[in-house]
Design an enzyme around this catalytic site. Structure first.
Site, PDB file in Angstrom:
ATOM      1  N   LYS A 296     -22.753 -29.348  21.268  1.00  6.50           N
ATOM      2  CA  LYS A 296     -21.920 -28.247  21.761  1.00  6.50           C
ATOM      3  C   LYS A 296     -21.260 -28.592  23.110  1.00  6.50           C
ATOM      4  O   LYS A 296     -21.652 -29.560  23.772  1.00  6.50           O
ATOM      5  CB  LYS A 296     -22.781 -26.987  21.866  1.00  6.50           C
TER       6      LYS A 296
ATOM      7  N   TYR B  83     -18.348 -19.269  13.031  1.00 11.50           N
ATOM      8  CA  TYR B  83     -19.467 -18.360  13.334  1.00 11.50           C
ATOM      9  C   TYR B  83     -19.246 -16.960  12.761  1.00 11.50           C
ATOM     10  O   TYR B  83     -19.857 -15.999  13.240  1.00 11.50           O
ATOM     11  CB  TYR B  83     -19.695 -18.294  14.841  1.00 11.50           C
TER      12      TYR B  83
ATOM     13  N   ASN C  64     -26.680 -23.836  24.333  1.00 13.27           N
ATOM     14  CA  ASN C  64     -27.963 -24.442  23.950  1.00 13.27           C
ATOM     15  C   ASN C  64     -27.816 -25.827  23.307  1.00 13.27           C
ATOM     16  O   ASN C  64     -28.622 -26.229  22.482  1.00 13.27           O
ATOM     17  CB  ASN C  64     -28.781 -23.467  23.091  1.00 13.27           C
TER      18      ASN C  64
ATOM     19  N   HIS D 182     -26.111 -27.499  17.556  1.00 17.91           N
ATOM     20  CA  HIS D 182     -26.218 -26.638  16.366  1.00 17.91           C
ATOM     21  C   HIS D 182     -26.960 -27.389  15.267  1.00 17.91           C
ATOM     22  O   HIS D 182     -26.830 -28.605  15.146  1.00 17.91           O
ATOM     23  CB  HIS D 182     -24.805 -26.289  15.858  1.00 17.91           C
TER      24      HIS D 182
ATOM     25  N   GLU E 241     -20.967 -25.724   6.016  1.00 14.55           N
ATOM     26  CA  GLU E 241     -20.581 -26.139   7.373  1.00 14.55           C
ATOM     27  C   GLU E 241     -20.024 -27.567   7.383  1.00 14.55           C
ATOM     28  O   GLU E 241     -19.063 -27.855   8.100  1.00 14.55           O
ATOM     29  CB  GLU E 241     -21.789 -26.018   8.304  1.00 14.55           C
TER      30      GLU E 241
END
Ligand code: UDP
Ligand code: MG
Length: 139
Positions: free
Chosen positions: A11, A51, A114, A117, A128
Site C-alpha cells: 500500500k 474496495y 497498514n 493487502h 482481485e
C-alpha cells in the site's frame, strides 16, 4: 483442497516509506512465488471500485483517498493454501493487534495505513487478481 493463488498490494504508506524491498523479501522467504507484479498509482475511481465491498463502512472515503494517494505494488502470489498462509504472514488489520514478526507488525503505521493487502478468500483472490492482471499475465 484449497486454491493456491492470492492477491496482494503493497500500500501507499509502505511504498512511500521504502519498505517495498523488505516486504517482497518477507513474501519470498515465506515460500510464495510471484506470478505477476506491477507498480501503479490508482485513481480515486479505481480505488473505490476495488474496495466497493466496503462502501457502506464509515472508513470508506478515507480509505479511497489513502489508497489513491500514492503508488502501490500489486501482485499475484502462488503457494499452497495461499489465502490463509498470506493472511497469517501479514497479520491483523490493526497493526497494534498484529502478531510480532508479521508484515503489518513490522511495517504498518495505523489501522488504515497498514502497509499491505491480502485477499480474504479464494473467490476474492481471483476477482482481485483480475482487477489488475489479464489471465495471460497471471498464468
Ligand atoms: N480499514 C480502515 N479502518 C478500519 C478497518 C479497515 O481504514 O476500521 C482499512 C484498512 O486499510 C484495511 C482496509 O480498510 O486494510 C480493508 O478492511 P478489511 O476489514 O477488509 O481489512 P483487511 O482484510 O485488509 O485486513
Ligand atoms: Mg479485507
Amino acid at each position: 483442497m484449497s486454491a493456491n493463488i492470492t492477491f496482494t498490494m503493497i500500500k501507499p504508506d509502505a511504498v512511500q516509506n521504502k519498505f517495498t524491498g523488505k516486504i517482497i523479501d518477507k513474501i519470498l522467504e515465506d515460500g510464495f512465488e510471484i506470478k505477476a507484479m506491477k507498480y501503479l498509482h490508482l485513481s480515486e475511481q479505481q480505488a473505490a471500485r476495488f474496495y466497493e465491498i466496503h462502501k457502506e463502512r464509515p472508513f470508506f472515503n478515507d480509505l479511497v483517498k489513502y489508497m489513491s494517494g500514492g503508488p502501490i505494488v500489486a501482485a499475484v502470489l502462488i503457494k499452497e493454501n495461499a489465502v490463509e498462509s498470506f493472511r497469517k504472514l501479514i497479520g491483523a488489520t490493526d497493526p497494534q493487534k498484529a502478531e510480532p514478526g508479521t508484515i503489518r507488525n513490522l511495517f504498518a503505521k495505523s489501522i488504515e495505513a497498514n502497509a499491505i493487502h491480502g485477499s480474504d478468500s479464494d473467490t476474492n483472490a481471483l476477482i482481485e487478481s483480475s482487477f489488475f492482471f489479464s489471465k495471460l499475465e497471471q498464468f
